[in-house]
Write a protein that holds these residues in place. Structure first.
Motif, PDB file in Angstrom:
ATOM      1  N   GLU A 160       0.840  -1.202   0.000  1.00 53.80           N
ATOM      2  CA  GLU A 160       0.000   0.000   0.000  1.00 53.80           C
ATOM      3  C   GLU A 160       0.876   1.254   0.000  1.00 53.80           C
ATOM      4  N   ALA A 161       1.987   1.203   0.722  1.00 51.61           N
ATOM      5  CA  ALA A 161       2.903   2.346   0.770  1.00 51.61           C
ATOM      6  C   ALA A 161       3.536   2.600  -0.595  1.00 51.61           C
ATOM      7  N   VAL A 162       3.930   1.539  -1.293  1.00 51.14           N
ATOM      8  CA  VAL A 162       4.515   1.683  -2.630  1.00 51.14           C
ATOM      9  C   VAL A 162       3.528   2.374  -3.562  1.00 51.14           C
ATOM     10  N   ALA A 163       2.297   1.865  -3.589  1.00 51.51           N
ATOM     11  CA  ALA A 163       1.276   2.433  -4.473  1.00 51.51           C
ATOM     12  C   ALA A 163       0.946   3.874  -4.090  1.00 51.51           C
ATOM     13  N   TYR A 164       0.869   4.141  -2.789  1.00 50.79           N
ATOM     14  CA  TYR A 164       0.536   5.482  -2.311  1.00 50.79           C
ATOM     15  C   TYR A 164       1.626   6.480  -2.711  1.00 50.79           C
ATOM     16  N   MET A 165       2.872   6.079  -2.537  1.00 52.77           N
ATOM     17  CA  MET A 165       3.968   6.979  -2.888  1.00 52.77           C
ATOM     18  C   MET A 165       3.965   7.290  -4.376  1.00 52.77           C
ATOM     19  N   GLU A 166       3.828   6.261  -5.184  1.00 49.66           N
ATOM     20  CA  GLU A 166       3.861   6.474  -6.637  1.00 49.66           C
ATOM     21  C   GLU A 166       2.726   7.383  -7.104  1.00 49.66           C
ATOM     22  N   LYS A 167       1.598   7.313  -6.413  1.00 53.41           N
ATOM     23  CA  LYS A 167       0.434   8.113  -6.805  1.00 53.41           C
ATOM     24  C   LYS A 167       0.504   9.532  -6.273  1.00 53.41           C
ATOM     25  N   ASN A 168       1.156   9.742  -5.137  1.00 49.70           N
ATOM     26  CA  ASN A 168       1.051  11.031  -4.447  1.00 49.70           C
ATOM     27  C   ASN A 168       2.349  11.797  -4.265  1.00 49.70           C
ATOM     28  N   ILE A 169       3.459  11.263  -4.686  1.00 47.43           N
ATOM     29  CA  ILE A 169       4.740  11.895  -4.386  1.00 47.43           C
ATOM     30  C   ILE A 169       4.868  13.287  -5.010  1.00 47.43           C
ATOM     31  N   TYR A 170       4.145  13.534  -6.086  1.00 50.11           N
ATOM     32  CA  TYR A 170       4.217  14.842  -6.735  1.00 50.11           C
ATOM     33  C   TYR A 170       3.652  15.955  -5.856  1.00 50.11           C
ATOM     34  N   GLN A 171       2.938  15.589  -4.809  1.00 48.29           N
ATOM     35  CA  GLN A 171       2.276  16.585  -3.972  1.00 48.29           C
ATOM     36  C   GLN A 171       3.133  17.071  -2.803  1.00 48.29           C
ATOM     37  N   VAL A 172       4.316  16.490  -2.636  1.00 52.26           N
ATOM     38  CA  VAL A 172       5.160  16.884  -1.511  1.00 52.26           C
ATOM     39  C   VAL A 172       6.395  17.626  -2.007  1.00 52.26           C
TER      40      VAL A 172
END
Length: 316
Positions: free
Chosen positions: A71-83
């Motif tokens: 879940e962390a892998v998928a979450y990072m790939e989807k949301n990393i552009y926001q940080v």
């Protein structure tokens, strides 16, 4: 320091042994940020910053539980552009740490005799976990393969065994969002993963590639000496420095019987020195000295040559 003897570990074992640091101090510093301005007035956090912090905090919480790694892998790939780039870098490094920490537990599942036997029948050259998921009708295998893939691993084989390694090429998906040193680190580790330098204690790449990787690692250390991943890259550099003078068990730089140098290996070292500048490269300076002592000893592994390479690589 690794000993370059006939008991030298395989490439996969050595790469896996490189210790990973987590940037914990940096994360602690973030969590310790002041909650109020001087005088007690609350700090007003812009909405964009608050959202970035929320994304970052959620990622850190996911990484606390090995069961949530996928879940962390998928979450990072989807949301990393926001940080922010700093937060993105910590997210990537923390995920790498988690993947490394949980690797043994995942490999224990793959080392089971029934899994190894099924893989032996199922896996063909070019297969990866995704193709194996599609190929097998065994539901338990599907679940195992999908869990490993989604948790950030890829399948490799060596010496008749199937095992998982970190899927560094997958980090290319988030490369654009991290700091420059970690961009370079991801690139270095992607090369190592896509083209492992050794298999079955023999070189899988040419001698020229060995020199290229040593120089690439050296360039990283010069550009980013304080990088959070400098220690890991230094380990790789030392590895390739050693390989440059010793070779590997099944691809030795010197013939075990005649003690004569491998001419292809020597030619690759000569080419690296002639194309580069030993005055600006510690690696090339050591290789130049190695070639000089080789010429003096007529390309034979004499006690003088042995003494030089031990001193140059830090082996005692």
């Amino acid at each position: 320091m690794m000993k370059w003897t006939k008991t030298t570990a395989t490439a996969a074992a050595l790469i896996a042994a490189i210790s990973l640091q987590g940037g914990a101090a940096a994360v602690h510093a973030m969590n310790a940020a002041p909650k109020a301005a001087p005088g007690g007035a609350p700090i007003v956090v812009p909405a964009k910053t608050a959202h970035a912090n929320a994304v970052f905090d959620h990622m850190m919480n996911l990484l606390k539980s090995p069961s949530k790694q996928a879940e962390a892998v998928a979450y990072m790939e989807k949301n990393i552009y926001q940080v922010t780039p700093w937060q993105a870098t910590i997210m990537v490094l923390k995920l790498e740490n988690a993947e490394k920490a949980n690797l043994d537990a995942w490999n224990d599942k793959f080392y089971r005799d029934n899994v190894q036997q099924k893989l032996m029948k199922l896996m063909k050259k070019g297969d990866d976990l995704t193709s194996l998921i599609n190929k097998t009708s065994d539901k338990s295998l599907k679940t195992l393969f999908k869990g490993a893939r989604d948790s950030g691993y890829r399948l490799e084989t060596s010496e008749g065994m199937f095992y998982l390694v970190l899927d560094y090429p997958r980090f290319q998906k988030v490369r654009a969002y991290v700091t420059n040193d970690i961009k370079s680190y991801i690139d270095i580790m992607t090369v190592e993963t896509k083209s492992p330098f050794a298999n079955d204690a023999a070189l899988s790449v040419g001698w020229t590639e060995v020199t290229k990787r040593a120089l690439s690692d050296e360039a990283f250390l010069k550009s980013y000496p304080a990088s959070n991943r400098a220690t890991q890259v230094k380990s790789l550099y030392n590895l390739y420095l050693g390989v440059s003078m010793y070779g590997l068990n099944n691809t030795p730089m010197f013939d075990y019987d005649t003690k004569k140098v491998d001419q292809e290996g020597k030619a690759a070292l000569q080419a690296a020195v002639s194309k580069g500048d030993p005055s600006k490269s510690g690696y090339l300076k050591k290789i130049k000295g190695f070639l000089e002592v080789l010429d003096k000893n007529h390309d034979v592994l004499t006690p003088e040559v042995e003494k030089y390479r031990k001193a140059a690589t830090g082996n005692s």
